[in-house]
Design a protein around this motif. Structure first.
Motif, PDB file in Angstrom:
ATOM      1  N   ILE A   1       2.161   1.910  -3.445  1.00  0.00           N
ATOM      2  CA  ILE A   1       1.047   2.420  -4.407  1.00  0.00           C
ATOM      3  C   ILE A   1       0.987   3.880  -3.983  1.00  0.00           C
ATOM      4  O   ILE A   1       0.950   4.658  -4.958  1.00  0.00           O
ATOM      5  CB  ILE A   1      -0.311   1.739  -3.781  1.00  0.00           C
ATOM      6  CG1 ILE A   1      -0.384   0.069  -4.293  1.00  0.00           C
ATOM      7  CG2 ILE A   1      -1.495   2.543  -4.722  1.00  0.00           C
ATOM      8  CD1 ILE A   1      -1.682  -0.525  -4.144  1.00  0.00           C
ATOM      9  N   LEU A   2       0.945   4.336  -2.709  1.00  0.00           N
ATOM     10  CA  LEU A   2       1.059   5.616  -2.481  1.00  0.00           C
ATOM     11  C   LEU A   2       2.275   6.569  -3.038  1.00  0.00           C
ATOM     12  O   LEU A   2       1.952   7.384  -3.690  1.00  0.00           O
ATOM     13  CB  LEU A   2       1.008   5.768  -0.994  1.00  0.00           C
ATOM     14  CG  LEU A   2       0.490   7.079  -0.192  1.00  0.00           C
ATOM     15  CD1 LEU A   2      -1.139   7.469  -0.598  1.00  0.00           C
ATOM     16  CD2 LEU A   2       0.784   7.038   1.065  1.00  0.00           C
TER      17      LEU A   2
ATOM     18  N   ASN B   1       0.823  -1.135   0.143  1.00  0.00           N
ATOM     19  CA  ASN B   1       0.097   0.055  -0.024  1.00  0.00           C
ATOM     20  C   ASN B   1       0.684   1.142  -0.125  1.00  0.00           C
ATOM     21  O   ASN B   1       0.555   2.259  -0.597  1.00  0.00           O
ATOM     22  CB  ASN B   1      -0.821   0.165   1.244  1.00  0.00           C
ATOM     23  CG  ASN B   1      -2.252  -0.688   1.131  1.00  0.00           C
ATOM     24  OD1 ASN B   1      -2.514  -1.135  -0.193  1.00  0.00           O
ATOM     25  ND2 ASN B   1      -2.840  -1.180   1.926  1.00  0.00           N
TER      26      ASN B   1
ATOM     27  N   LYS C   1      -0.131   6.099  -7.458  1.00  0.00           N
ATOM     28  CA  LYS C   1      -1.236   5.045  -8.134  1.00  0.00           C
ATOM     29  C   LYS C   1      -2.526   5.369  -7.259  1.00  0.00           C
ATOM     30  O   LYS C   1      -3.708   4.993  -7.692  1.00  0.00           O
ATOM     31  CB  LYS C   1      -0.863   3.708  -8.241  1.00  0.00           C
ATOM     32  CG  LYS C   1      -0.151   3.584  -9.445  1.00  0.00           C
ATOM     33  CD  LYS C   1       0.632   1.928  -9.503  1.00  0.00           C
ATOM     34  CE  LYS C   1       1.542   1.759 -10.466  1.00  0.00           C
ATOM     35  NZ  LYS C   1       2.519   0.694  -9.830  1.00  0.00           N
ATOM     36  N   ALA C   2      -2.272   5.933  -6.056  1.00  0.00           N
ATOM     37  CA  ALA C   2      -3.481   6.007  -5.159  1.00  0.00           C
ATOM     38  C   ALA C   2      -4.385   6.757  -5.647  1.00  0.00           C
ATOM     39  O   ALA C   2      -4.202   7.791  -6.087  1.00  0.00           O
ATOM     40  CB  ALA C   2      -3.080   6.153  -3.821  1.00  0.00           C
ATOM     41  N   LYS C   3      -5.693   6.876  -5.407  1.00  0.00           N
ATOM     42  CA  LYS C   3      -7.091   7.533  -5.619  1.00  0.00           C
ATOM     43  C   LYS C   3      -7.125   8.553  -4.649  1.00  0.00           C
ATOM     44  O   LYS C   3      -7.706   9.536  -4.844  1.00  0.00           O
ATOM     45  CB  LYS C   3      -8.057   6.751  -5.923  1.00  0.00           C
ATOM     46  CG  LYS C   3      -8.208   5.777  -7.294  1.00  0.00           C
ATOM     47  CD  LYS C   3      -9.306   5.916  -8.074  1.00  0.00           C
ATOM     48  CE  LYS C   3      -9.148   5.642  -9.558  1.00  0.00           C
ATOM     49  NZ  LYS C   3      -9.783   5.752 -10.721  1.00  0.00           N
ATOM     50  N   ALA C   4      -6.950   7.989  -3.445  1.00  0.00           N
ATOM     51  CA  ALA C   4      -7.303   8.936  -2.269  1.00  0.00           C
ATOM     52  C   ALA C   4      -6.632   8.561  -1.025  1.00  0.00           C
ATOM     53  O   ALA C   4      -5.866   7.488  -1.140  1.00  0.00           O
ATOM     54  CB  ALA C   4      -8.771   8.729  -1.935  1.00  0.00           C
ATOM     55  N   ILE C   5      -6.420   9.361  -0.097  1.00  0.00           N
ATOM     56  CA  ILE C   5      -5.612   9.117   1.293  1.00  0.00           C
ATOM     57  C   ILE C   5      -6.489   9.361   2.352  1.00  0.00           C
ATOM     58  O   ILE C   5      -7.315  10.354   2.488  1.00  0.00           O
ATOM     59  CB  ILE C   5      -4.297   9.721   1.170  1.00  0.00           C
ATOM     60  CG1 ILE C   5      -3.518   9.427   2.532  1.00  0.00           C
ATOM     61  CG2 ILE C   5      -4.409  11.121   0.802  1.00  0.00           C
ATOM     62  CD1 ILE C   5      -2.063   9.785   2.515  1.00  0.00           C
ATOM     63  N   ARG C   6      -6.464   8.316   3.176  1.00  0.00           N
ATOM     64  CA  ARG C   6      -7.359   8.652   4.512  1.00  0.00           C
ATOM     65  C   ARG C   6      -6.525   9.466   5.295  1.00  0.00           C
ATOM     66  O   ARG C   6      -5.478   9.548   5.577  1.00  0.00           O
ATOM     67  CB  ARG C   6      -7.382   7.404   5.371  1.00  0.00           C
ATOM     68  CG  ARG C   6      -8.518   6.405   4.532  1.00  0.00           C
ATOM     69  CD  ARG C   6      -9.048   5.279   5.472  1.00  0.00           C
ATOM     70  NE  ARG C   6      -9.820   4.443   4.746  1.00  0.00           N
ATOM     71  CZ  ARG C   6      -9.010   3.321   4.190  1.00  0.00           C
ATOM     72  NH1 ARG C   6      -8.105   3.203   4.225  1.00  0.00           N
ATOM     73  NH2 ARG C   6      -9.772   2.386   3.388  1.00  0.00           N
TER      74      ARG C   6
ATOM     75  N   THR D   1      -4.429   7.865   7.723  1.00  0.00           N
ATOM     76  CA  THR D   1      -3.055   7.530   7.101  1.00  0.00           C
ATOM     77  C   THR D   1      -2.191   8.461   6.999  1.00  0.00           C
ATOM     78  O   THR D   1      -1.078   8.549   7.331  1.00  0.00           O
ATOM     79  CB  THR D   1      -3.351   6.930   5.799  1.00  0.00           C
ATOM     80  OG1 THR D   1      -4.592   6.046   5.724  1.00  0.00           O
ATOM     81  CG2 THR D   1      -2.063   6.243   5.424  1.00  0.00           C
TER      82      THR D   1
END
Lengths: 156, 68
Positions: B34-35, B31, B39-44, B47
């Motif tokens: 990915i970040l 993960n 490639k990530a679509k969103a981040i919490r 996180t």
């Protein structure tokens, strides 16, 4: 609570698996015994417009899409058992199911119109149509679900 | 995406390895990469909070907006 849920889920997946296998087995048995069954319950079909041999051949033809449909159902159940129901293969399987069901609908509609001419065959045609429509809608739903799942998977 | 994640820059400044960061933040290496590779679509927020805490920095140090 969580354990109870997982037990419940595995019970339903197990039941689905058993039902699908039972259905495939039942279909194979019926296909083998079809000529005998046809002769015994021949009266139910009403008056045939063609010879009973051709009517049996027609019924075998309608069994082919049904068999494919059940195989695809088994594939979906396997996907669910692997805890990965939202994937491309589920959509392909659902689309195949709807194509098979619509083929059966057309076959039974033709059968009702020219061979059997009774309500039983018409009921089968409408049932096949409903199955086709439901799986078509489900395929679209799974498609949307895959999009949401991808979005969720890429949220870190 | 016009939002760029500069985790590698901050990591280099702090002389921290990516697996060490994954350990501290509590997310998997997959993960995190990915970040890192955008490639990530969103981040919490949780996180982001953990990343800022681990790297002792502000969100602005990690995130960057670039007009395309």
């Amino acid at each position: 609570m969580k354990l109870e849920n997982s037990v419940k889920r595995s019970f339903w997946t197990g039941l689905m698996d058993v039902l699908v296998i039972f259905f495939i087995a039942a279909l194979v048995v019926v296909m083998i015994l079809l000529p005998f069954i046809f002769n015994k319950y021949g009266g139910l079909y009403g008056s045939l417009t063609i010879s009973s041999v051709w009517a049996i051949v027609f019924l075998y033809f309608t069994a082919v899409p049904f068999m494919t449909l059940l195989t695809m159902t088994k594939k979906i159940v396997n996907n669910i058992k692997r805890k990965n129901p939202f994937c491309r293969s589920t959509i392909t399987a659902l689309n195949t199911i709807s194509i098979c069901a619509f083929t059966d609908f057309i076959l039974y509609a033709i059968g009702t119109a020219i061979i059997f001419k009774n309500l039983l065959s018409l009921t089968l045609a409408i049932a096949a149509f409903m199955v086709g429509l439901t799986s078509l809608i489900l395929a679209q739903l799974v498609n949307e679900a895959i999009k949401i799942k991808q979005e969720n998977d890429l949220t870190i | 995406m016009p939002i760029i994640i500069n985790i590698d820059v901050v990591l280099a400044k702090r002389k921290m390895s990516i697996s060490e960061l994954a350990d501290k933040v509590g997310i998997t290496l997959t993960n995190l990469s990915i970040l890192k590779t955008n490639k990530a679509k969103a981040i919490r927020f949780s996180t982001l909070e953990a990343i800022c805490k681990a790297l002792e920095c502000q969100p602005a140090d990690v995130l960057e907006y670039k007009d395309e």
